[in-house]
Each structure stands twice: as C-alpha cells, then as structure tokens.
Design an enzyme around this catalytic site. Structure first.
Site, PDB file in Angstrom:
ATOM      1  N   GLY A   7      44.561  43.784  24.550  1.00 25.98           N
ATOM      2  CA  GLY A   7      44.344  42.618  25.400  1.00 25.98           C
ATOM      3  C   GLY A   7      42.873  42.496  25.729  1.00 25.98           C
ATOM      4  N   GLY A   9      39.887  40.921  26.466  1.00 24.35           N
ATOM      5  CA  GLY A   9      39.179  39.708  26.892  1.00 24.35           C
ATOM      6  C   GLY A   9      37.794  40.136  27.314  1.00 24.35           C
ATOM      7  N   GLY A  12      37.797  44.082  28.817  1.00 18.78           N
ATOM      8  CA  GLY A  12      38.204  45.015  27.765  1.00 18.78           C
ATOM      9  C   GLY A  12      37.158  45.094  26.665  1.00 18.78           C
ATOM     10  CE  LYS A  75      41.790  36.527  32.732  1.00 15.20           C
ATOM     11  NZ  LYS A  75      41.051  36.245  33.959  1.00 15.20           N
ATOM     12  CE  LYS A 190      38.030  43.197  42.604  1.00 21.65           C
ATOM     13  NZ  LYS A 190      38.318  43.369  41.210  1.00 21.65           N
ATOM     14  CG  ASN A 208      32.364  34.693  43.778  1.00 24.82           C
ATOM     15  OD1 ASN A 208      33.165  33.819  43.455  1.00 24.82           O
ATOM     16  ND2 ASN A 208      32.373  35.895  43.227  1.00 24.82           N
ATOM     17  CG  ASN A 257      29.761  37.006  39.721  1.00 23.01           C
ATOM     18  OD1 ASN A 257      28.575  37.060  39.408  1.00 23.01           O
ATOM     19  ND2 ASN A 257      30.601  38.016  39.595  1.00 23.01           N
ATOM     20  CB  SER A 260      38.534  36.208  37.340  1.00 25.10           C
ATOM     21  OG  SER A 260      39.162  36.547  38.563  1.00 25.10           O
TER      22      SER A 260
END
Ligand code: PAF
Length: 316
Positions: A7, A9, A12, A75, A190, A208, A257, A260
C-alpha cells in the site's frame, strides 16, 4: 533485510526510499499508476530527505520475494482489504508495521490477517504513531515536507520481537524513531489532533497554520474538546492545557501543510474521516456522549468527498 511496503502511497514510498538508501532490499506494492512510474523513472523524492531512488515496484508480491518485514501503509479505508490481500501474498507471518492515523486500526488488521490464515497476529502487528510528513505529488513522486518521528511502544510481550526487528530496520533513518511507554495514549493524542485539524482544513480548503485564526480556531477547539471527552470516557486522560498546547505546537510546526484529509478531498478521493472523527463519534455514542461538532464535521466531510475543491469555498 527484505522489506515489502504494502500500500505504498506517500508515507510508504518515503519509508521505502529511505530503507533502500540504507541498503535494504525493498519492494513497493502500490497503485498501478504509481508502480508504473517508479518502474519507469525510479521514485523521485523532493524536499528534505533523499533524491531519485531506483527500486523495484509491483502490484503483487512475486512468489520468490519472501520478506523479513512488511510496512503496511494503506489508507485506513483500504486497510482491511489490503490486510486480506497481504495474508494471501505473504502467507508466512512477518513483523508488520501499522503507521496509520485513526483509532481501532490494529483490531481491523488483526481480524483480516487472521481470516487470511496468519496465526498469532498479536505477535506480528506493530502499531506506530507517525508524524513524518509526506505528500504524494503524483505517480512516482513524493514530497518529504520536513522531519518528524515514528513512535513505537516499548518492546513488551506479545510483539516484543517484532517491535525490535522493525525498530532495528527503521532506526537511524532521516526521521526519528522513539519508544514510548504508553502507545495507546499516543494513538489517542494523534487521533484527537487529527480530529481537531483535518476536517476544518478539509472543509475550508485552508493550510494547517490558518487554524490559528478565527473562525477556524474556535471550530477546531470544539472538535478537540469533544474528542478529549471521548478519550476520557475511555480512560485516557489529557489535561486541557496539555492537549491545547499540542494543538498549537502541531499547527505551528505544520503551518504550511495541506492536511492529509484536505489532500484527499482535493484529489476527489475518499478521506480517513471514518477512522478519525467517525470513530470518535462511534465511541462517544457508546458512552452516551453528545458530540454535535464532530457529528457535523463527519457529515460535512462525507458530503464533500468526490466534489471539486472550489465547491468548498476558500482555498489557501
Ligand atoms: O493528517 C495529517 O495531515 C497530519 O497528521 C497532521 C498532523 C494533521 C499534519 O498535517
């Protein structure tokens, strides 16, 4: 070591590139367009870490690639399916890292791996909390947006051996690796921060850092407070002062940022709102808690999924 990034993305691929740089044999398993680009041109990393990295990429694990470790970096909405596939493609269990955002990730993966034939999944799964920032710019291209750290639980039964194996693999890279005594609390921390930041940035199309300004700040604090209430109901205590300071710290450190969730909405993709705010809401309901801000955020993010960025209004 031989490592499969399953996975692959943004995060990773970044971890895979870093490991390949460190001399490990790394195989990226990812979406066909990403895999094709990596095969053709290598993996391009821009930003603060490494450069172009030549490494094999595929959409399935070749039978002769028996890994010593897996980084399962799908994800959250793809995770159960990815874990089922992993159990088929890598039938012999190996230490497997789970660095996702959100709550309940390890239970979902354990169930899927066990159904796929892995035994004693609790020995192999290693949950991590990741704050290493990475953005997938396009197929074959990742931006490393600064430094961050990977938190692992201090090695203890039942997965002490797997934890040590993954720590040996990942230590000494461009990001910091740190053991913590209370990983479940860090997972909650988190999740609370993601619940407070991601929906607000995604719904308003802002970076952010803008959440330090009104009206976003108040919106974000309402979500923070509701998530903290749920954590407390689950026995995980945060003082208001502590978690608010965490929020300010993350907003400042990641000011430029795009979160996500914002990136996912921008690309018309599914978001991880279910594993973050949806899970806060689900757990809150189980404790008879009323969470109006979280409920509104979950509904709004879901309603925006797949719609063009312009329909969310402001973007910066
Ligand atoms: O999901 C994200 O984007 C990150 O976890 C965070 C901390 C909100 C920074 O952008």
């Amino acid at each position: 070591m031989r490592v499969v990034v399953f996975g692959a993305g943004a995060i990773g691929s970044l971890f895979g590139a870093s490991l390949a740089h460190g001399g490990h044999e790394v195989l990226l398993i990812g979406r066909p367009d990403h895999v094709a680009a990596v095969r053709a041109h290598g993996l391009r990393i821009t930003g603060s870490l490494v450069d172009t990295v030549e490494l094999p990429a595929a959409t399935t694990v070749p039978a002769d690639f028996a890994p010593d470790a897996v980084l399962l970096t799908s994800k959250t909405f793809d995770l159960a399916a990815a874990a089922s596939l992993l159990a088929i493609e890598v039938p012999k269990p190996v230490p497997t890292l789970l660095p996702q955002n959100g709550l309940g990730v390890e239970d979902e993966v354990a169930t899927a791996l066990a159904a796929g034939g892995w035994t004693h999944t609790e020995r192999w799964i290693v949950r991590a909390v990741n704050s290493v920032p990475a953005t997938l710019l396009g197929p074959g291209e990742v931006r490393a947006a600064g430094t961050g750290e990977l938190l692992l639980g201090r090695p203890a039964s039942p997965n002490a051996v797997a934890t040590r194996t993954l720590a040996r693999l990942l230590r000494g890279r461009e990001f910091k690796l740190r053991y913590v005594d209370d990983l479940p609390r860090e997972i909650w921390r988190k999740a609370i921060l993601n619940a407070a930041i991601n929906p607000v940035t995604a719904l308003h199309g802002v970076v952010n850092g803008r959440l330090r300004e009104e009206p976003y700040h108040t919106e974000s604090l309402a979500l923070l407070q509701e998530a903290v209430t749920v954590a407390r109901a689950e026995g995980v205590k945060f003082r208001d002062k502590e978690i608010r300071a965490d929020l300010e710290r993350v907003l400042t450190a990641t000011a430029e940022n795009r979160s996500s969730m914002l990136q996912d909405l921008d690309r018309g993709r599914r978001t991880e709102v279910q594993a973050i705010s949806g899970e806060v809401l689900r757990r809150g309901l189980a404790h008879d808690l009323d969470l109006p801000a979280t409920r509104r955020a979950v509904e709004a993010v879901r309603s925006f999924s797949g719609r063009p960025a312009a329909s969310r209004g402001q973007s910066s």
